[in-house]
Design a protein around this motif. Structure first.
Motif, short mmCIF file in Angstrom:
data_model
loop_
_atom_site.label_atom_id
_atom_site.label_comp_id
_atom_site.label_asym_id
_atom_site.label_seq_id
_atom_site.Cartn_x
_atom_site.Cartn_y
_atom_site.Cartn_z
N PRO A 21 0.79 -1.24 0.00
CA PRO A 21 0.00 0.00 0.00
C PRO A 21 0.83 1.29 0.00
CG PRO A 21 -0.97 -1.58 1.51
CD PRO A 21 0.34 -2.17 1.04
N THR A 22 2.07 1.24 0.44
CA THR A 22 2.90 2.46 0.46
C THR A 22 3.58 2.74 -0.89
OG1 THR A 22 4.82 1.23 1.24
CG2 THR A 22 3.38 2.21 2.93
N SER A 23 3.38 1.86 -1.86
CA SER A 23 4.08 2.00 -3.15
C SER A 23 3.69 3.25 -3.92
CB SER A 23 3.84 0.77 -4.01
OG SER A 23 4.52 -0.33 -3.45
N ALA A 24 2.46 3.71 -3.80
CA ALA A 24 2.06 4.93 -4.52
C ALA A 24 2.91 6.12 -4.05
CB ALA A 24 0.58 5.21 -4.34
N GLY A 25 3.13 6.23 -2.75
CA GLY A 25 3.98 7.30 -2.21
C GLY A 25 5.42 7.17 -2.67
N THR A 26 5.93 5.95 -2.66
CA THR A 26 7.29 5.69 -3.13
C THR A 26 7.41 6.08 -4.61
OG1 THR A 26 7.50 3.86 -1.57
CG2 THR A 26 9.04 3.89 -3.44
N ALA A 27 6.42 5.70 -5.40
CA ALA A 27 6.44 6.01 -6.83
C ALA A 27 6.38 7.52 -7.07
CB ALA A 27 5.28 5.30 -7.53
N ARG A 28 5.55 8.23 -6.30
CA ARG A 28 5.46 9.70 -6.46
C ARG A 28 6.79 10.36 -6.15
NH1 ARG A 28 0.54 8.97 -3.80
NH2 ARG A 28 1.48 9.65 -1.86
N ARG A 29 7.43 9.95 -5.05
CA ARG A 29 8.72 10.55 -4.69
C ARG A 29 9.77 10.29 -5.78
NH1 ARG A 29 6.70 8.94 0.13
NH2 ARG A 29 7.73 6.91 0.13
N HIS A 30 9.80 9.07 -6.26
CA HIS A 30 10.76 8.72 -7.32
C HIS A 30 10.47 9.52 -8.59
CE1 HIS A 30 13.50 6.34 -9.73
NE2 HIS A 30 12.53 6.26 -10.64
N ALA A 31 9.21 9.55 -9.00
CA ALA A 31 8.83 10.27 -10.23
C ALA A 31 9.12 11.76 -10.11
CB ALA A 31 7.36 10.03 -10.54
N ARG A 32 8.87 12.35 -8.95
CA ARG A 32 9.14 13.78 -8.76
C ARG A 32 10.62 14.09 -9.01
NH1 ARG A 32 6.54 17.87 -6.34
NH2 ARG A 32 5.12 16.55 -5.17
N GLN A 33 11.50 13.26 -8.44
CA GLN A 33 12.94 13.47 -8.63
C GLN A 33 13.34 13.30 -10.09
OE1 GLN A 33 14.64 10.67 -5.91
NE2 GLN A 33 14.64 12.11 -4.19
N VAL A 34 12.84 12.24 -10.72
CA VAL A 34 13.20 11.97 -12.11
C VAL A 34 12.70 13.08 -13.03
CG1 VAL A 34 12.76 10.41 -14.05
CG2 VAL A 34 13.37 9.47 -11.81
N LEU A 35 11.44 13.45 -12.89
CA LEU A 35 10.86 14.46 -13.78
C LEU A 35 11.52 15.82 -13.59
CD1 LEU A 35 7.10 13.41 -13.61
CD2 LEU A 35 8.82 12.82 -15.34
N ALA A 36 11.86 16.15 -12.35
CA ALA A 36 12.58 17.40 -12.10
C ALA A 36 13.96 17.38 -12.77
CB ALA A 36 12.73 17.65 -10.60
N SER A 37 14.64 16.23 -12.70
CA SER A 37 15.96 16.14 -13.33
C SER A 37 15.86 16.22 -14.86
CB SER A 37 16.67 14.85 -12.92
OG SER A 37 16.11 13.73 -13.56
N TRP A 38 14.69 15.88 -15.41
CA TRP A 38 14.47 15.97 -16.85
C TRP A 38 14.00 17.36 -17.27
CZ3 TRP A 38 11.23 10.91 -17.77
CH2 TRP A 38 12.06 9.79 -17.60
N GLY A 39 13.76 18.24 -16.30
CA GLY A 39 13.34 19.60 -16.62
C GLY A 39 11.87 19.74 -16.93
N ILE A 40 11.06 18.81 -16.51
CA ILE A 40 9.61 18.90 -16.73
C ILE A 40 9.07 20.02 -15.83
CG2 ILE A 40 7.39 17.68 -16.63
CD1 ILE A 40 9.32 16.55 -18.73
N GLN A 41 8.20 20.85 -16.37
CA GLN A 41 7.67 22.00 -15.63
C GLN A 41 6.80 21.54 -14.46
OE1 GLN A 41 5.80 24.43 -18.61
NE2 GLN A 41 7.73 24.79 -19.65
N GLU A 42 6.79 22.34 -13.42
CA GLU A 42 6.16 21.96 -12.15
C GLU A 42 4.68 21.62 -12.29
OE1 GLU A 42 5.51 23.72 -7.69
OE2 GLU A 42 7.26 24.38 -8.81
#
Length: 190
Positions: free
Chosen positions: A46-67
């Motif tokens: 059940p905690t995987s959605a939070g883990t996935a959000r944190r991971h995706a936030r870091q990856v997308l920010a490093s790719w320069g995706i707008q907030e």
């Protein structure tokens, strides 16, 4: 030498003429170029959605995706991963990819791969009434340009494609715009 009969090459004066392309140009225009790609295995928990959000936030920010686009993407990631944990078997994996399209636009592709349908719903879904769940696919469809679901090598692939770097379509932070298609139903009207 190959001779084709019954084939007429359109002339520049024809109303139906199309630009000529070499086979290489035609092939290149069909498939977008992959700009960035990431894969992240997740626990079937059940905690995987939070883990996935944190991971995706870091990856997308490093790719320069707008907030504002990251916000939409994180909501889609959360819904897709939650559905995988609640309704499917392990394993669960998050795949993120950006592509550069022939028209110059950029797309973000979010895929969650799971182990296929589970014989029974997960703990959260089983513990609540029907009106407390079941809107995730509608939310994803409202935010995405395109959604997909189908079998894959390890189970089922659920995906969504979102625009990325839409500078001409910028929204004000904290505002919500009614989607133009695949809208989420108004709960008051139901």
């Amino acid at each position: 030498m190959i001779v084709m009969t019954g084939f007429r090459v359109p002339q520049p004066t024809d109303d139906t003429s199309v630009p000529a392309h070499t086979p290489e140009e035609s092939q290149a225009s069909r498939y977008p170029d992959v700009v960035h790609q990431d894969e992240h295995a997740l626990p079937h928990h059940p905690t995987s959605a939070g883990t996935a959000r944190r991971h995706a936030r870091q990856v997308l920010a490093s790719w320069g995706i707008q907030e504002d686009e990251v916000f939409d993407a994180l909501l889609v990631v959360s819904e897709l991963v939650t559905n995988a944990v609640e309704h499917a078997l392990p394993p669960v994996a998050l795949h993120l990819k950006t592509t550069s399209e022939a028209d110059g636009s950029t797309r973000l592709h979010i895929d969650v791969i799971d182990g296929g349908p589970a014989p029974q719903d997960g703990t959260w879904t089983s513990s609540c009434s029907a009106d407390e769940h079941g809107r995730g696919q509608q939310i994803v469809a409202a935010l995405a340009e395109d959604t997909t679901a189908g079998p894959c090598h390890s189970g089922t692939d659920h995906g969504a494609t979102l625009p990325a770097n839409r500078s001409e379509e910028r929204r004000q932070p904290g505002t919500w715009q009614q989607p133009t298609r695949n809208t989420v139903p108004d709960r008051a009207a139901a």
